[in-house]
Design an enzyme around this catalytic site. Sequence first.
Site, PDB file in Angstrom:
ATOM      1  N   SER A 127      38.643 -44.496  54.866  1.00  0.00           N
ATOM      2  CA  SER A 127      39.270 -45.514  54.027  1.00  0.00           C
ATOM      3  C   SER A 127      40.499 -44.953  53.327  1.00  0.00           C
ATOM      4  O   SER A 127      40.573 -43.754  53.041  1.00  0.00           O
ATOM      5  CB  SER A 127      38.246 -45.965  52.982  1.00  0.00           C
ATOM      6  OG  SER A 127      38.878 -46.681  51.950  1.00  0.00           O
ATOM      7  N   TYR A 152      31.690 -44.213  45.933  1.00  0.00           N
ATOM      8  CA  TYR A 152      31.956 -44.703  47.296  1.00  0.00           C
ATOM      9  C   TYR A 152      33.111 -43.920  47.916  1.00  0.00           C
ATOM     10  O   TYR A 152      33.021 -43.416  49.040  1.00  0.00           O
ATOM     11  CB  TYR A 152      32.286 -46.203  47.264  1.00  0.00           C
ATOM     12  CG  TYR A 152      33.059 -46.670  48.479  1.00  0.00           C
ATOM     13  CD1 TYR A 152      32.415 -46.866  49.691  1.00  0.00           C
ATOM     14  CD2 TYR A 152      34.445 -46.872  48.421  1.00  0.00           C
ATOM     15  CE1 TYR A 152      33.130 -47.259  50.816  1.00  0.00           C
ATOM     16  CE2 TYR A 152      35.154 -47.261  49.531  1.00  0.00           C
ATOM     17  CZ  TYR A 152      34.498 -47.451  50.729  1.00  0.00           C
ATOM     18  OH  TYR A 152      35.207 -47.820  51.846  1.00  0.00           O
ATOM     19  N   LYS A 156      33.561 -40.994  51.258  1.00  0.00           N
ATOM     20  CA  LYS A 156      34.518 -40.977  52.372  1.00  0.00           C
ATOM     21  C   LYS A 156      35.235 -39.628  52.434  1.00  0.00           C
ATOM     22  O   LYS A 156      35.448 -39.071  53.506  1.00  0.00           O
ATOM     23  CB  LYS A 156      35.532 -42.124  52.239  1.00  0.00           C
ATOM     24  CG  LYS A 156      34.917 -43.507  52.400  1.00  0.00           C
ATOM     25  CD  LYS A 156      34.284 -43.718  53.769  1.00  0.00           C
ATOM     26  CE  LYS A 156      33.601 -45.062  53.903  1.00  0.00           C
ATOM     27  NZ  LYS A 156      32.813 -45.225  55.139  1.00  0.00           N
TER      28      LYS A 156
HETATM   29  C1  UD1 Z   1      38.125 -51.238  47.895  1.00  0.00           C
HETATM   30  C2  UD1 Z   1      38.304 -49.793  48.256  1.00  0.00           C
HETATM   31  C3  UD1 Z   1      38.472 -49.669  49.748  1.00  0.00           C
HETATM   32  C4  UD1 Z   1      37.262 -50.240  50.420  1.00  0.00           C
HETATM   33  C5  UD1 Z   1      37.060 -51.673  50.011  1.00  0.00           C
HETATM   34  C6  UD1 Z   1      35.744 -52.104  50.588  1.00  0.00           C
HETATM   35  C7  UD1 Z   1      39.327 -48.382  46.575  1.00  0.00           C
HETATM   36  C8  UD1 Z   1      40.602 -47.983  45.919  1.00  0.00           C
HETATM   37  N1  UD1 Z   1      39.459 -49.271  47.565  1.00  0.00           N
HETATM   38  O1  UD1 Z   1      39.328 -51.900  48.176  1.00  0.00           O
HETATM   39  O2  UD1 Z   1      38.576 -48.324  50.102  1.00  0.00           O
HETATM   40  O3  UD1 Z   1      37.407 -50.153  51.812  1.00  0.00           O
HETATM   41  O4  UD1 Z   1      37.035 -51.785  48.585  1.00  0.00           O
HETATM   42  O5  UD1 Z   1      34.974 -52.870  49.780  1.00  0.00           O
HETATM   43  O6  UD1 Z   1      38.273 -47.915  46.268  1.00  0.00           O
HETATM   44  N2  UD1 Z   1      40.784 -58.550  43.073  1.00  0.00           N
HETATM   45  C9  UD1 Z   1      40.958 -59.575  42.158  1.00  0.00           C
HETATM   46  N3  UD1 Z   1      39.925 -60.428  41.928  1.00  0.00           N
HETATM   47  C10 UD1 Z   1      38.718 -60.311  42.586  1.00  0.00           C
HETATM   48  C11 UD1 Z   1      38.549 -59.259  43.516  1.00  0.00           C
HETATM   49  C12 UD1 Z   1      39.601 -58.398  43.727  1.00  0.00           C
HETATM   50  O7  UD1 Z   1      42.029 -59.711  41.565  1.00  0.00           O
HETATM   51  O8  UD1 Z   1      37.824 -61.105  42.313  1.00  0.00           O
HETATM   52  C13 UD1 Z   1      41.914 -57.644  43.321  1.00  0.00           C
HETATM   53  C14 UD1 Z   1      41.591 -56.185  43.080  1.00  0.00           C
HETATM   54  O9  UD1 Z   1      41.792 -55.852  41.740  1.00  0.00           O
HETATM   55  C15 UD1 Z   1      42.568 -55.513  44.036  1.00  0.00           C
HETATM   56  C16 UD1 Z   1      42.673 -56.489  45.212  1.00  0.00           C
HETATM   57  O10 UD1 Z   1      42.219 -57.741  44.693  1.00  0.00           O
HETATM   58  O11 UD1 Z   1      43.828 -55.376  43.447  1.00  0.00           O
HETATM   59  C17 UD1 Z   1      41.828 -56.110  46.379  1.00  0.00           C
HETATM   60  O12 UD1 Z   1      40.516 -55.844  45.925  1.00  0.00           O
HETATM   61  P1  UD1 Z   1      39.281 -55.637  46.924  1.00  0.00           P
HETATM   62  O13 UD1 Z   1      39.281 -56.705  47.942  1.00  0.00           O
HETATM   63  O14 UD1 Z   1      38.052 -55.476  46.094  1.00  0.00           O
HETATM   64  O15 UD1 Z   1      39.609 -54.290  47.694  1.00  0.00           O
HETATM   65  P2  UD1 Z   1      40.047 -52.847  47.122  1.00  0.00           P
HETATM   66  O16 UD1 Z   1      39.492 -52.590  45.785  1.00  0.00           O
HETATM   67  O17 UD1 Z   1      41.507 -52.722  47.313  1.00  0.00           O
END
Ligand code: UD1
Length: 339
Positions: A127, A152, A156
């Site tokens: 990841s 998590y 990795k």
């Molecule tokens: C995270 C992990 C990634 C992993 C993935 C799998 C980190 C840095 N990244 O990705 O390695 O493969 O999870 O689950 O650990 N967001 C919102 N509202 C929400 C949900 C998310 O605003 O309800 C935003 C988050 O703050 C982020 C973006 O959307 O900025 C993407 O979030 P998400 O889909 O959870 O993925 P990552 O955190 O990037």
Amino acid sequence: MEKIVIVTGGAGYIGSHTVVELFLAGYTPIIIDDFRNSKPWILDRITQIVGKEITAHTVDCQNELAFNEVLSTYKAIYGIIHFAADKAVGESVNQPIKYYQNNIGSLCVVLNALKKFDIKNFVFSSSCTVYGETLTPVVTEESPIMPPASPYGDTKIIGERIIQNYWKTTSDAKVMLLRYFNPIGAHPSALIGELPQGIPNNLMPYITQTAKGKRDSLTVFGGDYHTPDGTAIRDYIHVSDLAIAHVKALTYLEKSSTKLFDYLNIGSGKGTSVLELIKTFEEVNHLKLNYQIGNRRPGDVEQIFANADKAKKIIDWTCKFSLKDALLHAWEWEKSLTT
Ligand code: UD1
């Protein structure tokens, strides 16, 4: 001769799409999955897409005896693609041992099996989380590995190191670590896709469930980042493109006549903010989402996206689907779900 590829976690989100692409590319995928994060009916859906039943074994990869028993039923195994792992960042903070035990435990079982059954080709699901709080938003494979933001992420980083140490002891192992950015979307047929358990942690299923009315509203985590619109930036890729990257990685390993260990970023190379993703989703699917800006989520990085030039150069991989395709397919998939 048929090329048997063991796909651990093959009934999961990325695993199921990879099983489809492996089959279409002429491999014989065999699924090993304990369905902790999937449903058995996904197997019927895979059959509907490829027109053939794919063999699946219900086994927890931490169970070495059961895992080896399955592998011993096959004469020659061409490779293993190892997806089986827990992946919820927040949960890993509250239940770290669950993550170390499952993610590292399963990996050790799989690596022992590579040796025991003389399996040469191995692709690992890593990841972009290994880059942690990045020094620059765009990361290459040479960017430094930073301290993990969550257990998590730590699994990795440790996993990559364990694999490298294993590889050093072998004379002919060929290994590719794929560092995924943010997979989204679903198969264009809408027959397979992501099946989050309970309240989704990830953005994409939260968006589609909100659009469907299953969730009242979406909270954008943080509107005060140092980005053009204040929201965090990620690199979103279509899950089918990611699946194809696994097939290409495997084919590349096959062609190498010597032992090999390498790692690749698998991302689109484009950064998209949370607000951009929401607006594009609304636009392509002709609907309005109920959302508000909330606090930052602990552990989130401000922005990260891939330099994926190495994947283009080494395995000739680039994204075929656009962001809009991924958002259309994600919505088609959500609409097809009855719950
Ligand atoms: C995270 C992990 C990634 C992993 C993935 C799998 C980190 C840095 N990244 O990705 O390695 O493969 O999870 O689950 O650990 N967001 C919102 N509202 C929400 C949900 C998310 O605003 O309800 C935003 C988050 O703050 C982020 C973006 O959307 O900025 C993407 O979030 P998400 O889909 O959870 O993925 P990552 O955190 O990037």
